[in-house]
Design an enzyme around this catalytic site. Sequence first.
Site, PDB file in Angstrom:
ATOM      1  N   ASP A 128      10.943  44.619  26.340  1.00  0.00           N
ATOM      2  CA  ASP A 128      11.002  45.248  25.145  1.00  0.00           C
ATOM      3  C   ASP A 128       9.901  44.822  24.344  1.00  0.00           C
ATOM      4  O   ASP A 128       9.872  43.516  23.797  1.00  0.00           O
ATOM      5  CB  ASP A 128      12.310  45.204  24.388  1.00  0.00           C
ATOM      6  CG  ASP A 128      12.645  45.677  22.979  1.00  0.00           C
ATOM      7  OD1 ASP A 128      13.024  46.847  22.904  1.00  0.00           O
ATOM      8  OD2 ASP A 128      12.474  44.931  22.146  1.00  0.00           O
ATOM      9  N   TYR A 161       4.691  43.630  17.084  1.00  0.00           N
ATOM     10  CA  TYR A 161       4.715  42.402  17.695  1.00  0.00           C
ATOM     11  C   TYR A 161       3.252  41.937  18.308  1.00  0.00           C
ATOM     12  O   TYR A 161       2.992  40.892  18.521  1.00  0.00           O
ATOM     13  CB  TYR A 161       5.452  42.264  19.258  1.00  0.00           C
ATOM     14  CG  TYR A 161       6.958  42.745  19.006  1.00  0.00           C
ATOM     15  CD1 TYR A 161       7.586  42.774  17.588  1.00  0.00           C
ATOM     16  CD2 TYR A 161       8.005  42.901  20.035  1.00  0.00           C
ATOM     17  CE1 TYR A 161       8.962  43.254  17.194  1.00  0.00           C
ATOM     18  CE2 TYR A 161       9.256  43.168  19.907  1.00  0.00           C
ATOM     19  CZ  TYR A 161       9.628  43.443  18.548  1.00  0.00           C
ATOM     20  OH  TYR A 161      11.065  43.558  18.503  1.00  0.00           O
ATOM     21  N   LYS A 184       7.825  50.379  19.851  1.00  0.00           N
ATOM     22  CA  LYS A 184       8.665  51.110  18.605  1.00  0.00           C
ATOM     23  C   LYS A 184       7.576  51.572  17.781  1.00  0.00           C
ATOM     24  O   LYS A 184       6.431  50.814  17.518  1.00  0.00           O
ATOM     25  CB  LYS A 184       9.397  50.069  17.995  1.00  0.00           C
ATOM     26  CG  LYS A 184      10.486  49.302  19.185  1.00  0.00           C
ATOM     27  CD  LYS A 184      11.265  48.341  18.403  1.00  0.00           C
ATOM     28  CE  LYS A 184      12.061  47.576  19.387  1.00  0.00           C
ATOM     29  NZ  LYS A 184      11.230  46.360  20.041  1.00  0.00           N
ATOM     30  N   HIS A 224      11.635  51.785  14.519  1.00  0.00           N
ATOM     31  CA  HIS A 224      11.591  50.448  14.458  1.00  0.00           C
ATOM     32  C   HIS A 224      12.817  50.296  13.285  1.00  0.00           C
ATOM     33  O   HIS A 224      13.679  49.471  13.614  1.00  0.00           O
ATOM     34  CB  HIS A 224      10.593  49.676  14.280  1.00  0.00           C
ATOM     35  CG  HIS A 224      10.757  48.346  14.609  1.00  0.00           C
ATOM     36  ND1 HIS A 224       9.367  47.738  15.214  1.00  0.00           N
ATOM     37  CD2 HIS A 224      11.501  47.512  14.652  1.00  0.00           C
ATOM     38  CE1 HIS A 224       9.876  46.269  15.583  1.00  0.00           C
ATOM     39  NE2 HIS A 224      11.260  45.993  15.212  1.00  0.00           N
TER      40      HIS A 224
HETATM   41  N1  LIG Z   1      14.469  46.185  16.770  1.00  0.00           N
HETATM   42  C1  LIG Z   1      14.241  45.178  16.053  1.00  0.00           C
HETATM   43  O1  LIG Z   1      14.170  45.130  14.685  1.00  0.00           O
HETATM   44  C2  LIG Z   1      14.606  43.792  16.771  1.00  0.00           C
HETATM   45  C3  LIG Z   1      14.313  42.636  15.915  1.00  0.00           C
HETATM   46  C4  LIG Z   1      14.407  41.331  16.410  1.00  0.00           C
HETATM   47  C5  LIG Z   1      14.147  41.426  18.047  1.00  0.00           C
HETATM   48  N2  LIG Z   1      14.055  42.513  18.507  1.00  0.00           N
HETATM   49  C6  LIG Z   1      13.903  42.578  20.189  1.00  0.00           C
HETATM   50  O2  LIG Z   1      15.049  41.772  20.520  1.00  0.00           O
HETATM   51  C7  LIG Z   1      14.571  40.717  21.385  1.00  0.00           C
HETATM   52  C8  LIG Z   1      15.566  39.403  21.354  1.00  0.00           C
HETATM   53  O3  LIG Z   1      15.646  39.025  20.180  1.00  0.00           O
HETATM   54  P1  LIG Z   1      15.134  37.591  19.567  1.00  0.00           P
HETATM   55  O4  LIG Z   1      13.789  37.089  20.071  1.00  0.00           O
HETATM   56  O5  LIG Z   1      15.271  37.943  17.936  1.00  0.00           O
HETATM   57  O6  LIG Z   1      16.187  36.462  19.654  1.00  0.00           O
HETATM   58  P2  LIG Z   1      17.163  35.981  21.166  1.00  0.00           P
HETATM   59  O7  LIG Z   1      16.887  36.513  22.137  1.00  0.00           O
HETATM   60  O8  LIG Z   1      18.511  35.867  20.408  1.00  0.00           O
HETATM   61  O9  LIG Z   1      16.838  34.487  20.889  1.00  0.00           O
HETATM   62  C9  LIG Z   1      15.472  34.110  21.324  1.00  0.00           C
HETATM   63  C10 LIG Z   1      15.396  32.560  20.747  1.00  0.00           C
HETATM   64  O10 LIG Z   1      16.410  31.804  21.816  1.00  0.00           O
HETATM   65  C11 LIG Z   1      15.653  30.794  22.655  1.00  0.00           C
HETATM   66  N3  LIG Z   1      16.223  31.003  24.113  1.00  0.00           N
HETATM   67  C12 LIG Z   1      16.232  32.138  25.114  1.00  0.00           C
HETATM   68  N4  LIG Z   1      16.840  31.920  25.981  1.00  0.00           N
HETATM   69  C13 LIG Z   1      17.628  30.585  25.897  1.00  0.00           C
HETATM   70  C14 LIG Z   1      18.481  29.776  26.356  1.00  0.00           C
HETATM   71  N5  LIG Z   1      18.952  30.246  27.755  1.00  0.00           N
HETATM   72  N6  LIG Z   1      19.022  28.547  25.925  1.00  0.00           N
HETATM   73  C15 LIG Z   1      18.608  28.425  24.779  1.00  0.00           C
HETATM   74  N7  LIG Z   1      17.656  29.072  24.125  1.00  0.00           N
HETATM   75  C16 LIG Z   1      16.996  30.229  24.510  1.00  0.00           C
HETATM   76  C17 LIG Z   1      14.188  31.463  22.541  1.00  0.00           C
HETATM   77  O11 LIG Z   1      13.361  30.026  22.621  1.00  0.00           O
HETATM   78  P3  LIG Z   1      12.091  30.222  23.778  1.00  0.00           P
HETATM   79  O12 LIG Z   1      11.242  31.351  23.704  1.00  0.00           O
HETATM   80  O13 LIG Z   1      11.387  28.731  23.220  1.00  0.00           O
HETATM   81  O14 LIG Z   1      12.846  29.620  25.119  1.00  0.00           O
HETATM   82  C18 LIG Z   1      14.033  31.691  21.254  1.00  0.00           C
HETATM   83  O15 LIG Z   1      13.930  31.102  20.303  1.00  0.00           O
HETATM   84  C19 LIG Z   1      13.155  40.390  20.685  1.00  0.00           C
HETATM   85  O16 LIG Z   1      12.377  39.609  21.347  1.00  0.00           O
HETATM   86  C20 LIG Z   1      12.506  41.773  20.643  1.00  0.00           C
HETATM   87  O17 LIG Z   1      12.226  42.334  21.878  1.00  0.00           O
HETATM   88  C21 LIG Z   1      14.198  43.807  18.013  1.00  0.00           C
END
Ligand SMILES: NC(=O)c1ccc[n+]([C@@H]2O[C@H](COP(=O)([O-])OP(=O)(O)OC[C@H]3O[C@@H](n4cnc5c(N)ncnc54)[C@H](OP(=O)(O)O)[C@@H]3O)[C@@H](O)[C@H]2O)c1
Length: 276
Positions: free
Chosen positions: A49, A54, A79, A112
């Site tokens: 994704d 990004y 997106k 998005h």
């Molecule tokens: N459509 C939208 O508006 C929107 C908005 C936000 C996000 N997204 C998408 O959703 C994806 C995921 O959301 P997100 O990146 O916001 O947050 P998330 O996946 O909830 O959390 C990511 C964070 O958690 C840490 N992490 C990952 N696995 C872990 C584990 N097993 N144990 C402890 N910590 C862990 C990562 O650190 P490290 O990387 O340092 O390991 C990072 O800081 C995004 O990457 C993006 O593709 C979409």
Amino acid sequence: MIQHIADTTTLNNGVKMPWLGLGVYKTTEGQEVRQAVSTALAQGYRSIDTAALYGNERGVGEALKASELSRDSVFVTTKVWNSEQGYESTLRAFEDSRQRLGLEFIDLYLIHWPVKGKFKDTWNALEKLYNEGRVRAIGVSNFQIHHLEELLSQAKVVPAVNQVEYHPRLTQEDLRLYCRKHNIQMEAWSPLMRGQVLTHPVVEEISRKYGKTSAQVVLRWELEQQVVTIPKSVHPNRIAENANLFDFALNPQEIAQISNLNENHRVGPNPDDFEF
Ligand SMILES: NC(=O)c1ccc[n+]([C@@H]2O[C@H](COP(=O)([O-])OP(=O)(O)OC[C@H]3O[C@@H](n4cnc5c(N)ncnc54)[C@H](OP(=O)(O)O)[C@@H]3O)[C@@H](O)[C@H]2O)c1
């Protein structure tokens, strides 16, 4: 029951989308994103994704190419960003994303955010791309029920996916049920609440019972509710950990316990107050 990393949900147009994917928000373009995507693909992930916002579509594309996996075995989402919304500008933005990814077609193209006054024109552009076969499925992100109602009142194609913030502190139950009723697949962003929900005692207790980590329990809870999940990490050990979800299942009581942690608490913007 979802039992394998490559298991898929069937979208409303018959296209199959993996339940688990790698998110790459805040993963730096170049070496970092190439390495994260390559690690994920080697671990068996089959969905990535990204988004124009990004700034890392090029690196995602390079890692896909280097993997030598067949094009039809990997599901790629990107997106259209808010500043590009509108009919003609969305068509141009799509082409830019497609070229940066180095792909003939995109699997899923999302709006998005629901930019007021523009998202319906943007949707018309997505419908054109879909009808021309340049994208296999089209969908939305950050749409509340009222945005979906407005869109559905004129859409010819029903969105296949709604990607929204979703985790134990923000379960968006009304939206989840609305999406289910309209055959729109819900997808969780920030599924780990960016790490903020991992030390909750309820999550920790369930993780001890199964000998799994808190992240695995939270991601499994999402899968149990038929919500696609895309955790982000740049660390190989966590990328592997987040995919090691397929050897256990939560019982209905545990699912309810985690769902009851809801406080309507967001880590990202509220779509109704977003500064577009
Ligand atoms: N459509 C939208 O508006 C929107 C908005 C936000 C996000 N997204 C998408 O959703 C994806 C995921 O959301 P997100 O990146 O916001 O947050 P998330 O996946 O909830 O959390 C990511 C964070 O958690 C840490 N992490 C990952 N696995 C872990 C584990 N097993 N144990 C402890 N910590 C862990 C990562 O650190 P490290 O990387 O340092 O390991 C990072 O800081 C995004 O990457 C993006 O593709 C979409």
